[in-house]
Motif scaffolding. Structure first.
Motif, PDB file in Angstrom:
ATOM      1  N   VAL A 164       0.863  -1.185   0.000  1.00 30.65           N
ATOM      2  CA  VAL A 164       0.000   0.000   0.000  1.00 30.65           C
ATOM      3  C   VAL A 164       0.899   1.235   0.000  1.00 30.65           C
ATOM      4  O   VAL A 164       1.698   1.412   0.938  1.00 30.65           O
ATOM      5  CB  VAL A 164      -0.933   0.004   1.223  1.00 30.65           C
ATOM      6  CG1 VAL A 164      -1.804   1.256   1.226  1.00 30.65           C
ATOM      7  CG2 VAL A 164      -1.800  -1.246   1.239  1.00 30.65           C
ATOM      8  N   PRO A 165       0.821   2.123  -1.012  1.00 29.28           N
ATOM      9  CA  PRO A 165       1.729   3.277  -1.094  1.00 29.28           C
ATOM     10  C   PRO A 165       1.699   4.167   0.134  1.00 29.28           C
ATOM     11  O   PRO A 165       2.751   4.640   0.591  1.00 29.28           O
ATOM     12  CB  PRO A 165       1.238   4.019  -2.343  1.00 29.28           C
ATOM     13  CG  PRO A 165       0.601   2.959  -3.180  1.00 29.28           C
ATOM     14  CD  PRO A 165      -0.019   2.000  -2.213  1.00 29.28           C
ATOM     15  N   ASN A 199      -4.269   5.773  -0.085  1.00 29.16           N
ATOM     16  CA  ASN A 199      -4.344   5.215   1.268  1.00 29.16           C
ATOM     17  C   ASN A 199      -4.834   3.777   1.299  1.00 29.16           C
ATOM     18  O   ASN A 199      -4.489   3.024   2.222  1.00 29.16           O
ATOM     19  CB  ASN A 199      -5.274   6.069   2.127  1.00 29.16           C
ATOM     20  CG  ASN A 199      -4.707   7.459   2.363  1.00 29.16           C
ATOM     21  OD1 ASN A 199      -3.516   7.706   2.186  1.00 29.16           O
ATOM     22  ND2 ASN A 199      -5.576   8.396   2.754  1.00 29.16           N
ATOM     23  N   ASN A 200      -5.628   3.364   0.305  1.00 29.95           N
ATOM     24  CA  ASN A 200      -6.289   2.055   0.358  1.00 29.95           C
ATOM     25  C   ASN A 200      -5.849   1.098  -0.747  1.00 29.95           C
ATOM     26  O   ASN A 200      -6.001  -0.116  -0.588  1.00 29.95           O
ATOM     27  CB  ASN A 200      -7.808   2.228   0.279  1.00 29.95           C
ATOM     28  CG  ASN A 200      -8.339   3.101   1.410  1.00 29.95           C
ATOM     29  OD1 ASN A 200      -7.926   2.963   2.560  1.00 29.95           O
ATOM     30  ND2 ASN A 200      -9.246   4.028   1.095  1.00 29.95           N
ATOM     31  N   GLY A 201      -5.337   1.620  -1.858  1.00 30.08           N
ATOM     32  CA  GLY A 201      -4.987   0.743  -2.971  1.00 30.08           C
ATOM     33  C   GLY A 201      -3.698  -0.023  -2.747  1.00 30.08           C
ATOM     34  O   GLY A 201      -2.820   0.397  -1.970  1.00 30.08           O
ATOM     35  N   GLN A 202      -3.592  -1.172  -3.429  1.00 34.00           N
ATOM     36  CA  GLN A 202      -2.393  -2.000  -3.347  1.00 34.00           C
ATOM     37  C   GLN A 202      -1.690  -2.021  -4.699  1.00 34.00           C
ATOM     38  O   GLN A 202      -2.332  -2.089  -5.750  1.00 34.00           O
ATOM     39  CB  GLN A 202      -2.748  -3.432  -2.928  1.00 34.00           C
ATOM     40  CG  GLN A 202      -3.250  -3.551  -1.500  1.00 34.00           C
ATOM     41  CD  GLN A 202      -3.413  -5.003  -1.069  1.00 34.00           C
ATOM     42  OE1 GLN A 202      -3.271  -5.917  -1.886  1.00 34.00           O
ATOM     43  NE2 GLN A 202      -3.694  -5.210   0.203  1.00 34.00           N
ATOM     44  N   VAL A 203      -0.367  -2.012  -4.663  1.00 39.03           N
ATOM     45  CA  VAL A 203       0.450  -2.030  -5.875  1.00 39.03           C
ATOM     46  C   VAL A 203       1.137  -3.385  -5.965  1.00 39.03           C
ATOM     47  O   VAL A 203       1.780  -3.835  -4.996  1.00 39.03           O
ATOM     48  CB  VAL A 203       1.491  -0.893  -5.864  1.00 39.03           C
ATOM     49  CG1 VAL A 203       2.332  -0.923  -7.132  1.00 39.03           C
ATOM     50  CG2 VAL A 203       0.803   0.448  -5.715  1.00 39.03           C
ATOM     51  N   LEU A 204       1.008  -4.057  -7.113  1.00 43.17           N
ATOM     52  CA  LEU A 204       1.602  -5.374  -7.312  1.00 43.17           C
ATOM     53  C   LEU A 204       3.118  -5.265  -7.421  1.00 43.17           C
ATOM     54  O   LEU A 204       3.668  -4.205  -7.717  1.00 43.17           O
ATOM     55  CB  LEU A 204       1.031  -6.010  -8.580  1.00 43.17           C
ATOM     56  CG  LEU A 204      -0.489  -6.256  -8.593  1.00 43.17           C
ATOM     57  CD1 LEU A 204      -0.913  -6.799  -9.954  1.00 43.17           C
ATOM     58  CD2 LEU A 204      -0.896  -7.200  -7.479  1.00 43.17           C
TER      59      LEU A 204
END
Length: 246
Positions: A164-165, A199-204
């Protein structure tokens, strides 16, 4: 006198006279006494036989109990052998944890960080991630209507897991104003979607993401300074980035 004796003899019957003249061993009284003696002897023999058998039985029972007592020391020696085996088993179990600890420490020694953290020309780079800071730095209003500073960036995930950034940025980047650390705040309006996805997204792994950070400022004129962390020592780098607000 002779006449009287002759008269007595004449009065006795032949059978009585014959019995009187019999030898002693043929008389009934003698035979009865012999039978009584034989009965007494047989009775005594039976009593002796019974006593002898009882004594022999008692001796045999005593001998069996002695045999049981002799077996007891053998049982105790077997117990000693089992305790020796148990001690050997304990020694093996004590040595096993040491081997496990050595195996667990080996992978830790193999982990090596080539780039613990560098910052140059708006690029903050490590073995785990890269932040490219944007020139677009501006003051906006947060959800409470207070002044906030928004800094956009491009984040690249170099790890093997989803990240999560905002969590990475919050741990690795710090903003200060007048020697006080600034706290993150929430956005509103058109900026809310960008901040929420950050705040909520995920990066592969191996992927990049355009995000932004938003912090509340104490005033709108003082300079804000960005600090970057060394991922190996958790200390802050000497290189910093000043952000002018006027």
């Amino acid at each position: 006198m002779k006449r009287e004796n002759n008269n007595n003899r004449s009065r006795m019957t032949r059978e009585a006279f014959r019995r009187r003249k019999q030898p002693f061993y043929k008389k009934k009284s003698f035979l009865i006494s012999i039978i009584l003696i034989l009965v007494i002897i047989i009775g005594l023999f039976i009593i002796w036989k019974v006593n002898f058998s009882n004594n022999s039985n008692n001796e045999s029972t005593e001998q069996t109990t002695h045999k049981i007592e002799k077996v007891k020391p053998k049982k105790t020696t077997k117990k000693k052998k089992t305790t020796k085996k148990a001690n050997k088993a304990e020694k093996v179990t004590k040595e096993q944890p040491e081997q496990k600890v050595q195996k667990q420490e080996e992978p830790k020694q193999e982990v090596k960080i080539q780039n613990p953290g560098t910052y140059n020309d708006l690029v903050y780079d490590t073995d785990w991630y890269t932040f490219k800071i944007s020139n677009e730095v501006k003051l906006i209003k947060d959800a409470n209507g207070d002044a906030a500073l928004m800094v956009k960036y491009n984040y690249t995930n170099k790890t093997n897991s989803n990240e999560v950034p905002q969590q990475v940025q919050n741990n690795a980047i710090m903003l200060k104003q007048n020697d006080q650390q600034l706290s993150p705040t929430t956005a509103t309006g058109d900026n809310a979607s960008l901040i929420n996805s950050t705040n909520n997204g995920q990066v592969l792994p191996g992927k990049s993401f355009d995000g932004a950070l938003l912090v509340k400022v104490n005033d709108t004129t003082s300079e804000v300074t960005m600090y970057f962390k060394n991922i190996q020592t958790n200390a802050w780098l000497d290189s910093t980035q000043p952000l002018k607000l006027d």
